[in-house]
Design an enzyme around this catalytic site. Structure first.
Site: not given
Ligand code: BG6
Length: 482
Positions: A235, A329
């Site tokens: 991401h 987190k």
């Molecule tokens: C996921 C991760 O790909 O993305 C998670 O595995 C994380 O750990 C999540 O919480 C976050 O996504 P978003 O859309 O809530 O920002």
């Protein structure tokens, strides 16, 4: 605009992702009139249920995950009509003939592998040996796409044994987020920013993805991954690419992905002094919270739930402009944003400003309250002479666009519709994923070899203290997480 008629097979249709994201997302597209009459969703999984059982499961998923304003009983019934179920053994022979009989070769065929990557080989093999796959078949796969370069290469090879790259849709759900796509619109549909978009005018970039949740029930997966594999390799890397890439010649899948790949390949190795890892601690008090080590099985785990890095993109545009990345987190707030900090003007004509005014900054808020904020200097109102003050030019999509700005489709909805349309722009190409691992692997190998322990940080804080130092020592500071 409705898409073409399709048969979408969800393999792993009774699992968590299917019930939380895929089925509710498809229903929302149906509710908005985007799913054409005749489209069919075929659930497949090990569970020995029938179509009625699957429809019940989908109904519960919709009731739980779709807001009341976006659903009604009549349309739910109509949507469920499009659902069919077939029990399927991914590693055996049961169910495959039945699946083949269901699929209509004259409509768009897509197979969503919502299962562990260890099953991809068996699935691709059987899609072929049973004569189900055609040269037009699309397959959709999820992260984690490998846990290092070697495993990612092996997965790519498994898929490539039976499918062309144009048939493979690797999901990174961040690319489906509205504001993430907006990054490209802001950069490439305005003349305003692009001339300044380089190291001559940009001092540094900060990318923050902060979450309030802990690892919760995902401890066994997460403890083997950590923030670097779970968030940065995919991401955050994608966000960095969209900020750093050169303008593609066209908004076209390969043109965009070629430019992103060049950025990933230009990333410098990161020295250990430019990395901070953290692990959240528990809290006592009225609402006690467990610490990371209580949330996972291994009480001595060295896995990071937070990571901050200073990253250099070694090319003409970015030489000397660091990108600071942080994600974790159990932080103070759930907030994701990208902040572009511009340099000071070369010379100050205002005496009292003393040359130390805050910089212009463009903040792109990804979530929550999606929008943009440009901080500019103006004269402080009043008769007190020429005093400067920084003010925000603030734009939230919800305010600027009214209902359209608040009614933002979930990332998965958009991405699944893109699969049906055959548009790969927002999906990762195999070489991109491999390049991202090639950069990530030595970073992880470095801290593993040193036996580094992550620094503890309080739940609800903004992360480990050392992360502050990562910027302070460069004379910069993180934006507050709030
Ligand atoms: C996921 C991760 O790909 O993305 C998670 O595995 C994380 O750990 C999540 O919480 C976050 O996504 P978003 O859309 O809530 O920002």
């Amino acid at each position: 605009i409705p898409v073409d008629v399709f048969d979408l097979v969800i393999i792993g249709a009774t699992g968590d992702l299917a019930t939380r994201k895929i089925l509710p997302g498809l229903y929302r597209r149906f509710f908005d009139g985007q799913m054409p009459a005749g489209a069919r969703i075929i659930g497949a999984a090990r569970a020995e249920i029938d179509t009625e059982g699957f429809r019940d499961l989908a109904r519960r998923a919709i009731m739980e995950h779709v807001g009341a304003a976006k659903r009604d009983a009549v349309s739910i019934d109509a949507f469920l009509e499009a659902l069919v179920y077939v029990p399927l053994d991914a590693t055996g022979e049961a169910g495959w003939d039945e699946l083949k009989a269901l699929i209509r070769p004259d409509v768009v065929n897509a197979f969503y592998f919502s299962v562990a990557p260890s099953l991809f080989g068996d699935l691709t093999e059987r899609l072929h040996s049973y004569g189900i796959a055609t040269p037009e078949t699309r397959i959709v796969v999820e992260k984690p796409f490998g846990r290092d370069l070697a495993s990612a290469k092996a997965l790519n090879a498994t898929l490539a044994a039976h499918f062309r790259e144009q048939q493979i849709y690797r999901i990174d759900h961040y690319l489906g987020k509205e504001t993430v796509q907006n990054l490209m619109a802001v950069r490439f549909a305005n003349i305003l920013f692009e001339p300044l978009w380089n190291s001559q005018y940009i001092d540094h970039v900060q990318i923050t993805v902060a979450e309030t949740v802990g690892v919760g029930g995902r401890g066994s997966y997460y403890d083997k991954a950590g923030a670097m594999r779970d968030m940065v390799q995919n991401h955050m890397m994608q966000l960095l690419c969209l900020i750093a890439m050169e303008p593609p010649y066209h908004f076209d899948p390969d043109a965009v992905r070629d430019e992103k790949l060049k950025v990933i390949r230009a990333l410098q190795p990161v020295p250990s002094s430019d990395i901070v890892r953290g692990q959240y601690l528990g809290t006592a008090g009225k609402e006690p919270k467990s610490g990371y080590l209580e949330d996972v099985e291994d009480p001595n785990s060295r896995t990071e739930s937070y990571v901050a890095l200073k990253v250099q993109v070694a090319n003409w545009r970015w030489q000397g402009t660091p990108f600071y990345l942080r994600t974790g987190k159990r932080l103070r707030a759930r907030t994701s944003e990208i902040a572009i900090a511009f340099k000071q003007p070369p010379h100050s004509i205002f005496d009292d400003a003393g040359g130390s005014w805050p910089e212009n900054m463009l903040v792109i808020r990804l979530q929550p309250n999606e929008g943009m904020n440009l901080k500019v200097m103006i004269k402080e109102p009043g008769p007190g002479g020429m005093r400067l003050v920084q003010v925000p030019l603030d734009m939230s999509f919800a305010e600027a666009l009214g209902e359209e700005g608040t009614d933002i489709p979930d990332a998965y909805e958009r991405l699944i519709m893109d699969v049906i349309r055959g548009n790969q722009t927002l999906f990762m190409r195999g070489d991109e994923v491999e390049a991202a691992w090639a950069w990530t692997d030595p970073i992880i190998a470095g801290w593993e070899a040193r036996g580094d322990r992550p620094q503890g940080y309080d739940s609800g804080s903004s992360g480990p203290d050392d992360a502050l130092m990562l910027m302070h020592r460069d004379g910069r500071r993180w934006r507050n997480i709030h």
